[in-house]
Write a protein that holds these residues in place. Sequence first.
Motif, PDB file in Angstrom:
ATOM      1  N   GLY A   1       0.799  -1.211   0.000  1.00  0.00           N
ATOM      2  CA  GLY A   1       0.000   0.000   0.000  1.00  0.00           C
ATOM      3  C   GLY A   1       0.834   1.263   0.000  1.00  0.00           C
ATOM      4  O   GLY A   1       2.051   1.236   0.132  1.00  0.00           O
ATOM      5  N   HIS A   2       0.138   2.372  -0.130  1.00  0.00           N
ATOM      6  CA  HIS A   2       0.774   3.681  -0.279  1.00  0.00           C
ATOM      7  C   HIS A   2       0.871   4.466   1.023  1.00  0.00           C
ATOM      8  O   HIS A   2       1.492   5.530   1.047  1.00  0.00           O
ATOM      9  N   GLY A   3       0.237   3.997   2.085  1.00  0.00           N
ATOM     10  CA  GLY A   3       0.211   4.761   3.331  1.00  0.00           C
ATOM     11  C   GLY A   3       1.607   5.064   3.847  1.00  0.00           C
ATOM     12  O   GLY A   3       2.459   4.171   3.890  1.00  0.00           O
ATOM     13  N   PRO A   4       1.874   6.306   4.277  1.00  0.00           N
ATOM     14  CA  PRO A   4       3.238   6.705   4.606  1.00  0.00           C
ATOM     15  C   PRO A   4       3.733   6.266   5.977  1.00  0.00           C
ATOM     16  O   PRO A   4       4.941   6.269   6.221  1.00  0.00           O
ATOM     17  N   SER A   5       2.855   5.892   6.892  1.00  0.00           N
ATOM     18  CA  SER A   5       3.328   5.581   8.246  1.00  0.00           C
ATOM     19  C   SER A   5       2.805   4.249   8.769  1.00  0.00           C
ATOM     20  O   SER A   5       3.591   3.366   9.130  1.00  0.00           O
ATOM     21  N   ARG A   6       1.485   4.083   8.842  1.00  0.00           N
ATOM     22  CA  ARG A   6       0.947   2.843   9.416  1.00  0.00           C
ATOM     23  C   ARG A   6       1.269   1.633   8.554  1.00  0.00           C
ATOM     24  O   ARG A   6       1.575   0.558   9.072  1.00  0.00           O
ATOM     25  N   THR A   7       1.204   1.794   7.241  1.00  0.00           N
ATOM     26  CA  THR A   7       1.475   0.662   6.353  1.00  0.00           C
ATOM     27  C   THR A   7       2.915   0.174   6.479  1.00  0.00           C
ATOM     28  O   THR A   7       3.146  -1.034   6.636  1.00  0.00           O
ATOM     29  N   PRO A   8       3.927   1.038   6.416  1.00  0.00           N
ATOM     30  CA  PRO A   8       5.291   0.557   6.638  1.00  0.00           C
ATOM     31  C   PRO A   8       5.481  -0.106   8.005  1.00  0.00           C
ATOM     32  O   PRO A   8       6.194  -1.112   8.125  1.00  0.00           O
ATOM     33  N   ARG A   9       4.853   0.433   9.038  1.00  0.00           N
ATOM     34  CA  ARG A   9       4.976  -0.158  10.361  1.00  0.00           C
ATOM     35  C   ARG A   9       4.401  -1.567  10.391  1.00  0.00           C
ATOM     36  O   ARG A   9       4.989  -2.497  10.956  1.00  0.00           O
ATOM     37  N   LEU A  10       3.238  -1.744   9.748  1.00  0.00           N
ATOM     38  CA  LEU A  10       2.604  -3.059   9.706  1.00  0.00           C
ATOM     39  C   LEU A  10       3.451  -4.049   8.906  1.00  0.00           C
ATOM     40  O   LEU A  10       3.625  -5.204   9.306  1.00  0.00           O
ATOM     41  N   ALA A  11       3.994  -3.590   7.786  1.00  0.00           N
ATOM     42  CA  ALA A  11       4.860  -4.453   6.983  1.00  0.00           C
ATOM     43  C   ALA A  11       6.098  -4.854   7.769  1.00  0.00           C
ATOM     44  O   ALA A  11       6.521  -6.022   7.739  1.00  0.00           O
ATOM     45  N   ALA A  12       6.681  -3.901   8.481  1.00  0.00           N
ATOM     46  CA  ALA A  12       7.893  -4.191   9.248  1.00  0.00           C
ATOM     47  C   ALA A  12       7.641  -5.238  10.317  1.00  0.00           C
ATOM     48  O   ALA A  12       8.522  -6.042  10.638  1.00  0.00           O
ATOM     49  N   LYS A  13       6.434  -5.259  10.861  1.00  0.00           N
ATOM     50  CA  LYS A  13       6.127  -6.171  11.960  1.00  0.00           C
ATOM     51  C   LYS A  13       5.746  -7.559  11.472  1.00  0.00           C
ATOM     52  O   LYS A  13       6.100  -8.565  12.109  1.00  0.00           O
ATOM     53  N   TYR A  14       5.028  -7.654  10.341  1.00  0.00           N
ATOM     54  CA  TYR A  14       4.432  -8.931   9.977  1.00  0.00           C
ATOM     55  C   TYR A  14       4.836  -9.480   8.607  1.00  0.00           C
ATOM     56  O   TYR A  14       4.655 -10.664   8.342  1.00  0.00           O
ATOM     57  N   ALA A  15       5.350  -8.658   7.719  1.00  0.00           N
ATOM     58  CA  ALA A  15       5.463  -9.062   6.318  1.00  0.00           C
ATOM     59  C   ALA A  15       6.816  -9.673   5.977  1.00  0.00           C
ATOM     60  O   ALA A  15       7.848  -9.300   6.534  1.00  0.00           O
ATOM     61  N   ASP A  16       6.780 -10.589   5.035  1.00  0.00           N
ATOM     62  CA  ASP A  16       7.986 -11.098   4.381  1.00  0.00           C
ATOM     63  C   ASP A  16       8.239 -10.348   3.076  1.00  0.00           C
ATOM     64  O   ASP A  16       9.366 -10.337   2.574  1.00  0.00           O
ATOM     65  N   GLU A  17       7.179  -9.743   2.549  1.00  0.00           N
ATOM     66  CA  GLU A  17       7.294  -8.988   1.299  1.00  0.00           C
ATOM     67  C   GLU A  17       6.432  -7.742   1.394  1.00  0.00           C
ATOM     68  O   GLU A  17       5.321  -7.783   1.937  1.00  0.00           O
ATOM     69  N   PHE A  18       6.953  -6.634   0.865  1.00  0.00           N
ATOM     70  CA  PHE A  18       6.175  -5.408   0.758  1.00  0.00           C
ATOM     71  C   PHE A  18       5.900  -5.127  -0.707  1.00  0.00           C
ATOM     72  O   PHE A  18       6.832  -5.059  -1.520  1.00  0.00           O
ATOM     73  N   ASN A  19       4.627  -4.944  -1.043  1.00  0.00           N
ATOM     74  CA  ASN A  19       4.232  -4.711  -2.427  1.00  0.00           C
ATOM     75  C   ASN A  19       3.699  -3.298  -2.598  1.00  0.00           C
ATOM     76  O   ASN A  19       2.835  -2.845  -1.849  1.00  0.00           O
ATOM     77  N   MET A  20       4.216  -2.625  -3.615  1.00  0.00           N
ATOM     78  CA  MET A  20       3.772  -1.270  -3.962  1.00  0.00           C
ATOM     79  C   MET A  20       2.910  -1.363  -5.214  1.00  0.00           C
ATOM     80  O   MET A  20       3.419  -1.628  -6.314  1.00  0.00           O
ATOM     81  N   PRO A  21       1.592  -1.177  -5.089  1.00  0.00           N
ATOM     82  CA  PRO A  21       0.709  -1.373  -6.234  1.00  0.00           C
ATOM     83  C   PRO A  21       0.552  -0.127  -7.095  1.00  0.00           C
ATOM     84  O   PRO A  21       0.282   0.963  -6.591  1.00  0.00           O
ATOM     85  N   PHE A  22       0.750  -0.284  -8.397  1.00  0.00           N
ATOM     86  CA  PHE A  22       0.402   0.732  -9.388  1.00  0.00           C
ATOM     87  C   PHE A  22       0.976   2.106  -9.015  1.00  0.00           C
ATOM     88  O   PHE A  22       0.246   3.091  -8.866  1.00  0.00           O
ATOM     89  N   ALA A  23       2.280   2.144  -8.877  1.00  0.00           N
ATOM     90  CA  ALA A  23       2.959   3.356  -8.448  1.00  0.00           C
ATOM     91  C   ALA A  23       4.131   3.649  -9.373  1.00  0.00           C
ATOM     92  O   ALA A  23       4.683   2.756 -10.023  1.00  0.00           O
TER      93      ALA A  23
ATOM     94  N   GLY B   1      16.635  -4.007   6.896  1.00  0.00           N
ATOM     95  CA  GLY B   1      15.833  -3.539   5.768  1.00  0.00           C
ATOM     96  C   GLY B   1      15.753  -4.552   4.648  1.00  0.00           C
ATOM     97  O   GLY B   1      14.746  -4.634   3.926  1.00  0.00           O
ATOM     98  N   ASP B   2      16.813  -5.359   4.493  1.00  0.00           N
ATOM     99  CA  ASP B   2      16.840  -6.365   3.441  1.00  0.00           C
ATOM    100  C   ASP B   2      16.144  -7.664   3.840  1.00  0.00           C
ATOM    101  O   ASP B   2      16.152  -8.628   3.072  1.00  0.00           O
ATOM    102  N   ASP B   3      15.563  -7.706   5.039  1.00  0.00           N
ATOM    103  CA  ASP B   3      14.831  -8.903   5.444  1.00  0.00           C
ATOM    104  C   ASP B   3      13.556  -9.083   4.631  1.00  0.00           C
ATOM    105  O   ASP B   3      13.013 -10.184   4.560  1.00  0.00           O
ATOM    106  N   LEU B   4      13.063  -7.991   4.065  1.00  0.00           N
ATOM    107  CA  LEU B   4      11.841  -8.054   3.256  1.00  0.00           C
ATOM    108  C   LEU B   4      12.184  -8.063   1.778  1.00  0.00           C
ATOM    109  O   LEU B   4      13.188  -7.491   1.350  1.00  0.00           O
ATOM    110  N   THR B   5      11.324  -8.710   0.999  1.00  0.00           N
ATOM    111  CA  THR B   5      11.351  -8.592  -0.455  1.00  0.00           C
ATOM    112  C   THR B   5      10.498  -7.385  -0.843  1.00  0.00           C
ATOM    113  O   THR B   5       9.425  -7.174  -0.275  1.00  0.00           O
ATOM    114  N   TYR B   6      10.971  -6.596  -1.808  1.00  0.00           N
ATOM    115  CA  TYR B   6      10.241  -5.412  -2.263  1.00  0.00           C
ATOM    116  C   TYR B   6       9.760  -5.645  -3.692  1.00  0.00           C
ATOM    117  O   TYR B   6      10.536  -6.059  -4.555  1.00  0.00           O
ATOM    118  N   SER B   7       8.474  -5.373  -3.918  1.00  0.00           N
ATOM    119  CA  SER B   7       7.885  -5.702  -5.217  1.00  0.00           C
ATOM    120  C   SER B   7       6.929  -4.608  -5.674  1.00  0.00           C
ATOM    121  O   SER B   7       6.508  -3.754  -4.897  1.00  0.00           O
TER     122      SER B   7
END
Length: 307
Positions: free
Chosen positions: A176-198, A221-227
């Motif tokens: 997602g595009h959210g500047p604060s809550r979304t990155p925090r949620l990804a940092a806590k739970y995600a293996d991959e962060f996806n940026m849609p249609f950007a 920072g490299d623990d996640l895959t970025y897509s």
Amino acid sequence: MDLRIFTEPQQGATYDTLLAVAKATEDLGFDAFFRSDHYLRMGSVDGLPGPTDAWITLAGLARETKRIRLGTLMTAGTFRLPGVLAIQVAQVDQMSGGRVELGLGAGWFEEEHKAYGIPFPKEKFARLEEQLEIVTGLWATDPGKTFDFHGTYYDLTDSPALPKPAQRKIPVLVGGHGPSRTPRLAAKYADEFNMPFASVEDSARQFGRVRAAAEEAGRGGDDLTYSNALVVCVGRDEAEIARRAAAIGREVDELKLNGLAGSPSEVVDKIGRYAEAGSSRIYLQVLDLEDLDHLELISAQVQAQLS
């Protein structure tokens, strides 16, 4: 750069059509087949013959494919209770031999909730955080132990936390595009962060926010895959590009600006710019699911150059 095929079946597709695309995805060497999780068409299309359920579809494909990864961008948190979702995804993972990934989002399309009688709560993001904690917590609970969770929206007591997935850990995607809550949620739970249609620039900024949030949470920072997820429209010449754009009701110039469109070399060049921004995986949003020649062209003249 991994290339994955991403479909939008709510726009009109049968299971057989999705199966044909998934088999082509596998045969042509793409990394994965993903689908959206929606029950109502968007825009002016008729959506016939009607919606298909994401996890029922993936369960079928789990038994009819052998190699490709299977998942959702994104399962709507409003559609399923988290305990039930954990069971569903773990079962499909078992059925696939350990090839499933879960993209989980808050849900956003209010009209489809109204159309099918699905509650559409106001506090969707807070619910999503609890859902992520429950789903990942259930899977991580050691066999023989129980899982408890007492939150604002969900309450689980003495759950046996079964069944377990085939994989040691099912990859979880947050985006997602959210500047604060979304990155925090990804940092806590995600293996991959996806940026849609950007754009490339917006992707680079958001990837940077997620990296910073991960480091603040004690992860690398490299623990996640970025897509990225981007619409695709490739042709051998201008006529073929225009034909494919018209088939999905889009303009070529708009597609080139907002997606991956043009000749194979143009698309390879643009993918390279996303790679420079930090992306290592692209979900190619394929909107004309009858055009399997499109996938063959992308495999032969885009994917081949990237690998």
